[in-house]
Design an enzyme around this catalytic site. Structure first.
Site, PDB file in Angstrom:
ATOM      1  N   HIS A   1       0.870  -1.186   0.000  1.00 63.15           N
ATOM      2  CA  HIS A   1       0.000   0.000   0.000  1.00 63.15           C
ATOM      3  C   HIS A   1       0.898   1.225   0.000  1.00 63.15           C
ATOM      4  CE1 HIS A   1      -3.776   2.130   1.852  1.00 63.15           C
ATOM      5  NE2 HIS A   1      -3.091   2.934   1.041  1.00 63.15           N
TER       6      HIS A   1
ATOM      7  N   GLU B   1     -11.331   3.322   5.707  1.00 60.01           N
ATOM      8  CA  GLU B   1     -10.293   4.245   6.200  1.00 60.01           C
ATOM      9  C   GLU B   1     -11.033   5.354   6.960  1.00 60.01           C
ATOM     10  OE1 GLU B   1      -8.153   6.307   3.082  1.00 60.01           O
ATOM     11  OE2 GLU B   1      -6.629   7.082   4.457  1.00 60.01           O
TER      12      GLU B   1
HETATM   13  N1  ADE Z   1      -4.612   8.560  -2.363  1.00 62.28           N
HETATM   14  C1  ADE Z   1      -3.390   8.703  -1.834  1.00 62.28           C
HETATM   15  N2  ADE Z   1      -3.382   8.357  -0.537  1.00 62.28           N
HETATM   16  C2  ADE Z   1      -4.639   7.956  -0.222  1.00 62.28           C
HETATM   17  C3  ADE Z   1      -5.284   7.478   0.937  1.00 62.28           C
HETATM   18  N3  ADE Z   1      -4.632   7.306   2.092  1.00 62.28           N
HETATM   19  N4  ADE Z   1      -6.586   7.189   0.877  1.00 62.28           N
HETATM   20  C4  ADE Z   1      -7.265   7.353  -0.256  1.00 62.28           C
HETATM   21  N5  ADE Z   1      -6.711   7.798  -1.386  1.00 62.28           N
HETATM   22  C5  ADE Z   1      -5.406   8.098  -1.377  1.00 62.28           C
HETATM   23 ZN    ZN Z   2      -3.718   4.740   0.349  1.00 59.62          ZN
END
Ligand code: ADE
Ligand code: ZN
Length: 329
Positions: free
Chosen positions: A11, A198
Site C-alpha cells: 500500500h 479508512e
Molecule cells: N490517495 C493517496 N493516498 C490515499 C489514501 N490514504 N486514501 C485514499 N486515497 C489516497
Molecule cells: Zn492509500
C-alpha cells in the site's frame, strides 16, 4: 532490526513519495515557480485535518510530474529509500487519472515507472508491480477509459501491471459505482484491491468484497465495527494493508496508541504494515514499523510475523514468495 526482514510493501502511492525537495527541483527544471518560498515552507503545510485536506495538496504537488523521466526519477528515489527500509517487493499504486487531467498520457506514466522497476531489480533485487487506481470521486466513465488506456499502455511498454485499485476521497463515494470497471479488470486478468474502511464505514469494506471482488482491503481499520465481517475476513484470509502513520496524520486516530492494532491481530486478521504516502505522513516502512514497535511493544517474532503476512498477502509469483519466505528462516 526491521531492515533485516524481507517485507513486501502493498500500500504505497508512488505520488505520495514525492518529497518537497524533489518537487522544487522538478519545478525549477521546468522553469516554474511554486507558491511557497521553498521545500521547508511546503513541508510546513503537511498538517492535515482529514483525507480530503491531504488529497488537495497531494494532487496539486503532482502537477510538476510531466515526462517519463520524471516518473522514473520519482520511483527511483522511492526504491532507493525502500531498499534501506528492508523492502524486498513492492506493489505500487499510481493514479493515472490525476495525470491525464493535465495531458500526461498513461503510457508516459507506465513507461517511466517500468524503467525504475527494472533498475530496482538490477540494483537492489527488489521485485515490483503496478496497481492502477480508480479515483472514486471522479465519474465512472472516466474510470472505464482509464482501464482501457492502462491495459493498452502496459501491453505497449511491457510495464508490469498487476491490478486495479480504488482510492481518493472515500466518504460519499461507495465502491459499487465501479462494479463494471472492476469486472472488466478481472476479465483482463488483473488483481483487484480497494481502499475501504479508512474514513468510510465497514459497509464499504463489505461492498468492496462482494461487488468489486476485492482480494485485499486497503486500510480497513473500521472493520472492527462489524464482528461478522471481521470473522469473514479472518476465515477467508483477506489481507488488510494497514498504514499506521497515515492514520495518525489524517486524523483517523489522534495518537498511534489509539489504533486498534492489537485488536486486528488478535482477531486473527491477515494484517500488513505499509507507508501509504510516506513523503507526507512522516515516514517510510521502517518508520512505520518503528512507530508500531514503540507504541505496542512488538517483539522480534511479531515483526517477523508481519513480514510473513506481507509475503502471503502479496501478488508475487509462487517462486518469489518461496524465496522471500526462505529469508525469514
Ligand atoms: N490517495 C493517496 N493516498 C490515499 C489514501 N490514504 N486514501 C485514499 N486515497 C489516497
Ligand atoms: Zn492509500
Amino acid at each position: 532490526m526491521p531492515g533485516a526482514l524481507p517485507f513486501c510493501e502493498l500500500h504505497l502511492h508512488i505520488e505520495g513519495t514525492f518529497e518537497p525537495e524533489t518537487i522544487f527541483a522538478l519545478a525549477a527544471e521546468q522553469g516554474r515557480t511554486l507558491p511557497y518560498d521553498g521545500p521547508a515552507e511546503l513541508a510546513a503545510r503537511y498538517e492535515f485535518a482529514n483525507l480530503p485536506s491531504f488529497l488537495e495538496l497531494y494532487y496539486e504537488n503532482m502537477g510538476v510530474l510531466r515526462s517519463e523521466r520524471d516518473f522514473e526519477a520519482l520511483a527511483g528515489a522511492y526504491f532507493a529509500r525502500a531498499h534501506r527500509a528492508g523492502v524486498a517487493h513492492v506493489e505500487l499504486f499510481v493514479d493515472p487519472q490525476a495525470h491525464t487531467a493535465r495531458g500526461v498520457a498513461e503510457r508516459t506514466v507506465l513507461a517511466g515507472l517500468h524503467r525504475a522497476i527494472e533498475a530496482a531489480g538490477e540494483r537492489f533485487g527488489i521485485s515490483a508491480g503496478i496497481i492502477a487506481c480508480v479515483l472514486r470521486d471522479r465519474p465512472v466513465d472516466e474510470a472505464e477509459r482509464m482501464l482501457d488506456a492502462v491495459l493498452e499502455a502496459a501491453a505497449g511498454t511491457g510495464a508490469p501491471l498487476l491490478g486495479l485499485g480504488l482510492d481518493s476521497a472515500e466518504l460519499g463515494f461507495p465502491p459499487h459505482r465501479f462494479a463494471r470497471v472492476f469486472e472488466r479488470a478481472a476479465d483482463a486478468g488483473l488483481h483487484r484491491v480497494a481502499h475501504a474502511g479508512e474514513e468510510g464505514p465497514a459497509d464499504y469494506v463489505r461492498e468492496a468484497l462482494d461487488v468489486l471482488g476485492a482480494e485485499r482491503i486497503d486500510h480497513g481499520i473500521r472493520v472492527l465495527d462489524d464482528p461478522a465481517l471481521v470473522e469473514r475476513l479472518a476465515r477467508e484470509r483477506i489481507p488488510l494493508t494497514v498504514c499506521p502513520l497515515s492514520n495518525v496524520r489524517l486524523r483517523v486516530v489522534d495518537r498511534i496508541e489509539e489504533l486498534p492494532f492489537r485488536e486486528l491481530l488478535d482477531a486473527g486478521l491477515l494484517v500488513t504494515v505499509n507507508s501509504d504516502d510516506p513523503a507526507y505522513f512522516g515516514g517510510y516502512l521502517d518508520d512505520n514499523l518503528a512507530a508500531l514497535r514503540s507504541a505496542f511493544g512488538l517483539d522480534e517474532a511479531e515483526l517477523a510475523g508481519l513480514a510473513r503476512n506481507s509475503i502471503e498477502a502479496s501478488f508475487a509469483s509462487a517462486a518469489r514468495k518461496a524465496e522471500l519466505l526462505a529469508r525469514l528462516r
